[in-house]
Design an enzyme around this catalytic site. Structure first.
Site, short mmCIF file in Angstrom:
data_model
loop_
_atom_site.label_atom_id
_atom_site.label_comp_id
_atom_site.label_asym_id
_atom_site.label_seq_id
_atom_site.Cartn_x
_atom_site.Cartn_y
_atom_site.Cartn_z
N GLU A 286 24.77 31.69 -25.96
CA GLU A 286 23.66 31.67 -26.14
C GLU A 286 23.63 30.49 -27.29
O GLU A 286 23.97 30.12 -28.44
CB GLU A 286 22.91 32.81 -26.95
CG GLU A 286 21.57 32.37 -28.06
CD GLU A 286 20.92 33.61 -28.69
OE1 GLU A 286 20.06 33.10 -29.37
OE2 GLU A 286 21.46 34.69 -28.06
N LYS B 56 16.42 42.71 -29.36
CA LYS B 56 17.05 42.16 -30.19
C LYS B 56 17.14 42.63 -31.90
O LYS B 56 15.06 42.32 -31.65
CB LYS B 56 17.33 40.80 -29.57
CG LYS B 56 18.44 39.96 -31.17
CD LYS B 56 18.07 38.56 -31.20
CE LYS B 56 17.20 38.06 -31.76
NZ LYS B 56 17.12 36.39 -31.97
#
Length: 267
Positions: free
Chosen positions: A98, A184
């Protein structure tokens, strides 16, 4: 009265017409409008109305994370070669990276890594414009630090899975309503690994990703307590090593992190 004069019958006066009262509209009592109109709340996107396959790509992301439960999160002032960085991470067992929008030139890094065939996503995505830029650059998934409806809308329109950030049970529900492929939990250090087991009570089976404060000492416990995946930050990709292009060091760190996850999990 004279002979040539005819008398006229007296005219009987008509009764006066009573005017009809004007119709007066009375305002509805307070709250009546709210009672008569049902306002829809957030709804989970309908998979049947998903012509571009967002649900399929979300399921694919979850399957990938279940098999390889570590995402490297890169925040660095400089990345000399994003593709080489991803290659170094993959050599150490971390195959999903990411790149965050706090990194200068992030879309260029996304494009370079995507062109080399790496599985990459964009993180710290806060706006619809950033979401569009990331997708155009080749991001295969988006990650936000909190619930961002505009980011979720762009991701869904493009068929790209999104991992929305949340912390409280209410925020988890909101993320699911917005169509998150996974949620998340950030910052995960706030409540620790046991919190994931607590969330599994009201949200059984909901895919949760631990981010923020996860390291090789606690990553396996987050996974054991119910996290689908964990995010590896500066322990694996320290900004200085990234900026220096020390790929061997990053491979070593990635290998140590993934080994700690397996060993502590009893694998």
């Amino acid at each position: 009265m004279s002979a040539g004069t005819h008398s006229q019958p007296a005219t009987t006066p008509r009764p006066a017409t009573t005017p009809r009262p004007a119709t007066t509209s009375h305002p509805a009592p307070p709250g009546a409008a709210a009672e008569s109109a049902v306002l829809p709340g957030p709804q989970r996107p309908d998979p049947a109305a998903d012509p571009i396959g967002t649900e399929a790509t979300a399921a694919a992301l979850r399957a990938d994370l279940a098999a390889d439960p570590v995402i490297a999160v890169v925040r660095a002032p400089e990345i000399p070669d994003a593709a080489a960085l991803c290659e170094a991470l993959a050599a150490g067992g971390i195959t999903r990276t990411e790149f965050t929008f706090t990194t200068p030139g992030v879309t260029d890094h996304l494009a370079r890594a995507a062109a080399a065939g790496h599985r990459i996503g964009a993180g710290t995505v806060l706006t619809a414009a950033q979401a569009e830029e990331a997708i155009a650059a080749g991001a295969g998934f988006l990650v936000t630090p909190g619930c961002r409806p505009e980011v979720a809308a762009v991701a869904r329109a493009a068929g790209v899975p999104v991992v929305l950030g949340a912390l409280t049970p209410t925020e988890v529900a909101r993320a699911l309503d917005l169509g998150a492929a996974a949620v998340k939990i950030f910052p995960a250090r706030a409540f620790g690994p046991r919190y994931f087991a607590d969330l599994a009570g009201p949200y059984p089976g909901v895919p949760l990703v631990a981010s923020g404060g996860v390291d090789s000492a606690n990553a396996a416990e987050f996974l054991a307590r119910g996290a689908l995946a964990v995010c590896a930050g500066t322990e694996v990709v320290p900004p200085a090593a990234v900026a220096a292009g020390d790929w061997a060091e990053i491979t070593r760190r990635a290998r140590a992190f993934t080994a700690a996850c397996r060993a502590d999990a009893g694998a």
